[in-house]
Design a protein around this motif. Structure first.
Motif, PDB file in Angstrom:
ATOM      1  N   ARG A 164       1.972  76.147  86.321  1.00  0.00           N
ATOM      2  CA  ARG A 164       1.740  75.154  85.284  1.00  0.00           C
ATOM      3  C   ARG A 164       2.430  73.814  85.581  1.00  0.00           C
ATOM      4  O   ARG A 164       2.435  72.921  84.743  1.00  0.00           O
ATOM      5  CB  ARG A 164       2.192  75.684  83.912  1.00  0.00           C
ATOM      6  N   PHE A 165       2.976  73.681  86.760  1.00  0.00           N
ATOM      7  CA  PHE A 165       3.627  72.438  87.153  1.00  0.00           C
ATOM      8  C   PHE A 165       2.651  71.581  87.944  1.00  0.00           C
ATOM      9  O   PHE A 165       2.058  72.039  88.928  1.00  0.00           O
ATOM     10  CB  PHE A 165       4.868  72.712  87.997  1.00  0.00           C
ATOM     11  N   THR A 166       2.495  70.318  87.532  1.00  0.00           N
ATOM     12  CA  THR A 166       1.556  69.420  88.201  1.00  0.00           C
ATOM     13  C   THR A 166       2.222  68.140  88.682  1.00  0.00           C
ATOM     14  O   THR A 166       1.544  67.229  89.152  1.00  0.00           O
ATOM     15  CB  THR A 166       0.394  69.055  87.253  1.00  0.00           C
ATOM     16  N   GLY A 167       3.541  68.068  88.569  1.00  0.00           N
ATOM     17  CA  GLY A 167       4.251  66.848  88.946  1.00  0.00           C
ATOM     18  C   GLY A 167       4.682  66.856  90.404  1.00  0.00           C
ATOM     19  O   GLY A 167       4.167  67.608  91.238  1.00  0.00           O
ATOM     20  N   ARG A 168       5.644  66.024  90.710  1.00  0.00           N
ATOM     21  CA  ARG A 168       6.158  65.903  92.073  1.00  0.00           C
ATOM     22  C   ARG A 168       7.236  66.944  92.324  1.00  0.00           C
ATOM     23  O   ARG A 168       8.068  67.224  91.459  1.00  0.00           O
ATOM     24  CB  ARG A 168       6.728  64.498  92.293  1.00  0.00           C
ATOM     25  N   ARG A 169       7.202  67.512  93.518  1.00  0.00           N
ATOM     26  CA  ARG A 169       8.186  68.534  93.868  1.00  0.00           C
ATOM     27  C   ARG A 169       9.613  68.029  93.669  1.00  0.00           C
ATOM     28  O   ARG A 169      10.489  68.774  93.206  1.00  0.00           O
ATOM     29  CB  ARG A 169       7.994  68.962  95.333  1.00  0.00           C
ATOM     30  N   ARG A 170       9.869  66.767  94.001  1.00  0.00           N
ATOM     31  CA  ARG A 170      11.212  66.219  93.878  1.00  0.00           C
ATOM     32  C   ARG A 170      11.725  66.320  92.445  1.00  0.00           C
ATOM     33  O   ARG A 170      12.898  66.642  92.218  1.00  0.00           O
ATOM     34  CB  ARG A 170      11.227  64.752  94.329  1.00  0.00           C
ATOM     35  N   ASN A 171      10.868  66.056  91.474  1.00  0.00           N
ATOM     36  CA  ASN A 171      11.297  66.131  90.078  1.00  0.00           C
ATOM     37  C   ASN A 171      11.601  67.570  89.665  1.00  0.00           C
ATOM     38  O   ASN A 171      12.552  67.828  88.913  1.00  0.00           O
ATOM     39  CB  ASN A 171      10.210  65.544  89.170  1.00  0.00           C
ATOM     40  N   LEU A 172      10.805  68.492  90.167  1.00  0.00           N
ATOM     41  CA  LEU A 172      11.064  69.901  89.874  1.00  0.00           C
ATOM     42  C   LEU A 172      12.402  70.333  90.473  1.00  0.00           C
ATOM     43  O   LEU A 172      13.203  71.007  89.817  1.00  0.00           O
ATOM     44  CB  LEU A 172       9.937  70.763  90.445  1.00  0.00           C
ATOM     45  N   HIS A 173      12.641  69.920  91.702  1.00  0.00           N
ATOM     46  CA  HIS A 173      13.897  70.276  92.355  1.00  0.00           C
ATOM     47  C   HIS A 173      15.087  69.695  91.608  1.00  0.00           C
ATOM     48  O   HIS A 173      16.111  70.366  91.428  1.00  0.00           O
ATOM     49  CB  HIS A 173      13.898  69.783  93.806  1.00  0.00           C
ATOM     50  N   GLU A 174      14.977  68.455  91.155  1.00  0.00           N
ATOM     51  CA  GLU A 174      16.079  67.827  90.406  1.00  0.00           C
ATOM     52  C   GLU A 174      16.377  68.605  89.131  1.00  0.00           C
ATOM     53  O   GLU A 174      17.542  68.834  88.789  1.00  0.00           O
ATOM     54  CB  GLU A 174      15.731  66.380  90.081  1.00  0.00           C
ATOM     55  N   SER A 175      15.329  69.026  88.433  1.00  0.00           N
ATOM     56  CA  SER A 175      15.538  69.777  87.194  1.00  0.00           C
ATOM     57  C   SER A 175      16.161  71.141  87.471  1.00  0.00           C
ATOM     58  O   SER A 175      17.078  71.573  86.764  1.00  0.00           O
ATOM     59  CB  SER A 175      14.201  69.952  86.464  1.00  0.00           C
ATOM     60  N   LEU A 176      15.678  71.812  88.497  1.00  0.00           N
ATOM     61  CA  LEU A 176      16.260  73.107  88.852  1.00  0.00           C
ATOM     62  C   LEU A 176      17.720  72.955  89.273  1.00  0.00           C
ATOM     63  O   LEU A 176      18.571  73.775  88.901  1.00  0.00           O
ATOM     64  CB  LEU A 176      15.462  73.742  89.990  1.00  0.00           C
ATOM     65  N   ASN A 177      18.003  71.906  90.020  1.00  0.00           N
ATOM     66  CA  ASN A 177      19.382  71.713  90.470  1.00  0.00           C
ATOM     67  C   ASN A 177      20.301  71.362  89.306  1.00  0.00           C
ATOM     68  O   ASN A 177      21.469  71.771  89.287  1.00  0.00           O
ATOM     69  CB  ASN A 177      19.440  70.612  91.535  1.00  0.00           C
ATOM     70  N   THR A 178      19.794  70.639  88.336  1.00  0.00           N
ATOM     71  CA  THR A 178      20.589  70.337  87.147  1.00  0.00           C
ATOM     72  C   THR A 178      20.929  71.621  86.398  1.00  0.00           C
ATOM     73  O   THR A 178      22.051  71.796  85.916  1.00  0.00           O
ATOM     74  CB  THR A 178      19.835  69.373  86.223  1.00  0.00           C
ATOM     75  N   MET A 179      19.975  72.528  86.312  1.00  0.00           N
ATOM     76  CA  MET A 179      20.243  73.817  85.672  1.00  0.00           C
ATOM     77  C   MET A 179      21.253  74.629  86.485  1.00  0.00           C
ATOM     78  O   MET A 179      22.089  75.340  85.946  1.00  0.00           O
ATOM     79  CB  MET A 179      18.947  74.600  85.503  1.00  0.00           C
ATOM     80  N   ARG A 180      21.171  74.529  87.806  1.00  0.00           N
ATOM     81  CA  ARG A 180      22.147  75.210  88.656  1.00  0.00           C
ATOM     82  C   ARG A 180      23.556  74.687  88.393  1.00  0.00           C
ATOM     83  O   ARG A 180      24.518  75.467  88.281  1.00  0.00           O
ATOM     84  CB  ARG A 180      21.785  75.021  90.131  1.00  0.00           C
ATOM     85  N   LEU A 181      23.689  73.368  88.297  1.00  0.00           N
ATOM     86  CA  LEU A 181      25.003  72.778  88.043  1.00  0.00           C
ATOM     87  C   LEU A 181      25.538  73.176  86.673  1.00  0.00           C
ATOM     88  O   LEU A 181      26.728  73.461  86.519  1.00  0.00           O
ATOM     89  CB  LEU A 181      24.911  71.255  88.164  1.00  0.00           C
ATOM     90  N   LEU A 182      24.663  73.198  85.673  1.00  0.00           N
ATOM     91  CA  LEU A 182      25.084  73.631  84.340  1.00  0.00           C
ATOM     92  C   LEU A 182      25.525  75.090  84.377  1.00  0.00           C
ATOM     93  O   LEU A 182      26.573  75.448  83.807  1.00  0.00           O
ATOM     94  CB  LEU A 182      23.929  73.451  83.346  1.00  0.00           C
ATOM     95  N   ARG A 183      24.758  75.924  85.055  1.00  0.00           N
ATOM     96  CA  ARG A 183      25.117  77.333  85.180  1.00  0.00           C
ATOM     97  C   ARG A 183      26.482  77.485  85.833  1.00  0.00           C
ATOM     98  O   ARG A 183      27.302  78.304  85.403  1.00  0.00           O
ATOM     99  CB  ARG A 183      24.052  78.057  86.012  1.00  0.00           C
ATOM    100  N   ASN A 184      26.746  76.695  86.866  1.00  0.00           N
ATOM    101  CA  ASN A 184      28.027  76.794  87.561  1.00  0.00           C
ATOM    102  C   ASN A 184      29.186  76.340  86.684  1.00  0.00           C
ATOM    103  O   ASN A 184      30.270  76.938  86.705  1.00  0.00           O
ATOM    104  CB  ASN A 184      27.992  75.973  88.850  1.00  0.00           C
ATOM    105  N   ARG A 185      28.974  75.295  85.906  1.00  0.00           N
ATOM    106  CA  ARG A 185      30.038  74.837  84.993  1.00  0.00           C
ATOM    107  C   ARG A 185      30.373  75.942  83.989  1.00  0.00           C
ATOM    108  O   ARG A 185      31.540  76.198  83.691  1.00  0.00           O
ATOM    109  CB  ARG A 185      29.618  73.558  84.260  1.00  0.00           C
ATOM    110  N   ILE A 186      29.346  76.584  83.477  1.00  0.00           N
ATOM    111  CA  ILE A 186      29.564  77.651  82.501  1.00  0.00           C
ATOM    112  C   ILE A 186      30.274  78.834  83.154  1.00  0.00           C
ATOM    113  O   ILE A 186      31.226  79.392  82.582  1.00  0.00           O
ATOM    114  CB  ILE A 186      28.219  78.080  81.882  1.00  0.00           C
ATOM    115  N   SER A 187      29.848  79.223  84.350  1.00  0.00           N
ATOM    116  CA  SER A 187      30.459  80.377  85.005  1.00  0.00           C
ATOM    117  C   SER A 187      31.903  80.112  85.401  1.00  0.00           C
ATOM    118  O   SER A 187      32.705  81.046  85.503  1.00  0.00           O
ATOM    119  CB  SER A 187      29.648  80.782  86.238  1.00  0.00           C
TER     120      SER A 187
END
Length: 238
Positions: A164-187
């Motif tokens: 269901r993603f139709t945008g640019r891969r770079r934007n998807l990667h940025e969003s996933l990486n932001t979630m990774r950073l948030l996950r790491n802060r929480i852990s």
């Protein structure tokens, strides 16, 4: 949400200190909190609370509560992304241990080797592909959507993991990486109260929806983040 990570080490400047701005004095907090959680950690909450120790204590425990609430949707995202990417790559290369055939970079191969060795040490047997997949950290999977793998993995294969993603891969990667950073802060039990957590939450659900709408809806039914955000302590304006 590409939201940049705040600089946790930023300290008040001389003008703030001399002007009677919020300090990091933790004397008003319960002694057991200071003893077990450290003055350095708690001082950040006192500053954020404008020097109000009672408010700082509430903020600290609210940060714990919202971190716990985010665990469920973040973990759901991590597992779903991992399995979606693994399924696509297994199909592409015709083997469950697709990393043995895919054009992975040196760092990715190192992470696979470390995960394989750790699985072997823990189980005392030859690890299965499922063992290795489970052991690989979220950062490994997020990196597969980075520019390094655009031509060889994303274009021919991995875009199918996000139907269901139709945008640019770079934007998807940025969003996933932001979630990774948030996950790491929480852990790592770091403060997240200063973030735009509503925006973080919205990004998380956009990503779940890119995988499958039913996935996002199912996780949302069990998600306490909105309720916890509504109880956020009101902090003084800085």
């Amino acid at each position: 949400m590409h939201h940049g990570m705040p600089d946790d080490s930023q300290q008040p400047d001389d003008a703030e200190l001399s002007g009677g701005q919020p300090s990091d004095d933790v004397n008003g907090l319960p002694e057991w909190m200071v003893n077990f959680f450290s003055a350095a950690r708690l001082g950040e909450y006192v500053r954020a609370a404008g020097g109000d120790a009672t408010l700082a204590e509430r903020l600290y425990w609210w940060n714990v509560e919202v971190s716990q609430a985010f665990y469920l949707p973040l973990k759901s995202l991590e597992v779903a992304v991992r399995n979606a990417l693994h399924d696509q790559l297994s199909d592409r290369y015709g083997r469950a241990d697709w990393w043995a055939a895919a054009p992975l970079g040196v760092n990715s191969l190192r992470l696979v080797a470390e995960a394989t060795a750790e699985c072997g040490r823990r189980s005392g047997r030859q690890p299965t592909s499922d063992d290795v997949v489970t052991r690989l950290a979220f950062g490994f999977w997020v990196a597969l959507v980075s520019s390094s793998y655009d031509r060889h993995l994303w274009v021919p294969t991995l875009h199918r993991a996000f139907p269901r993603f139709t945008g640019r891969r770079r934007n998807l990667h940025e969003s996933l990486n932001t979630m990774r950073l948030l996950r790491n802060r929480i852990s790592h039990h770091e403060p997240i109260h200063h973030r735009d957590l509503a925006a973080d939450h919205a990004t998380l659900y956009r990503l779940l929806g890119f995988l499958r709408l039913e996935l996002a809806a199912g996780v949302a039914l069990r998600d306490d983040v909105p309720a916890v955000l509504a109880r956020r302590p009101v902090l003084p304006k800085r």
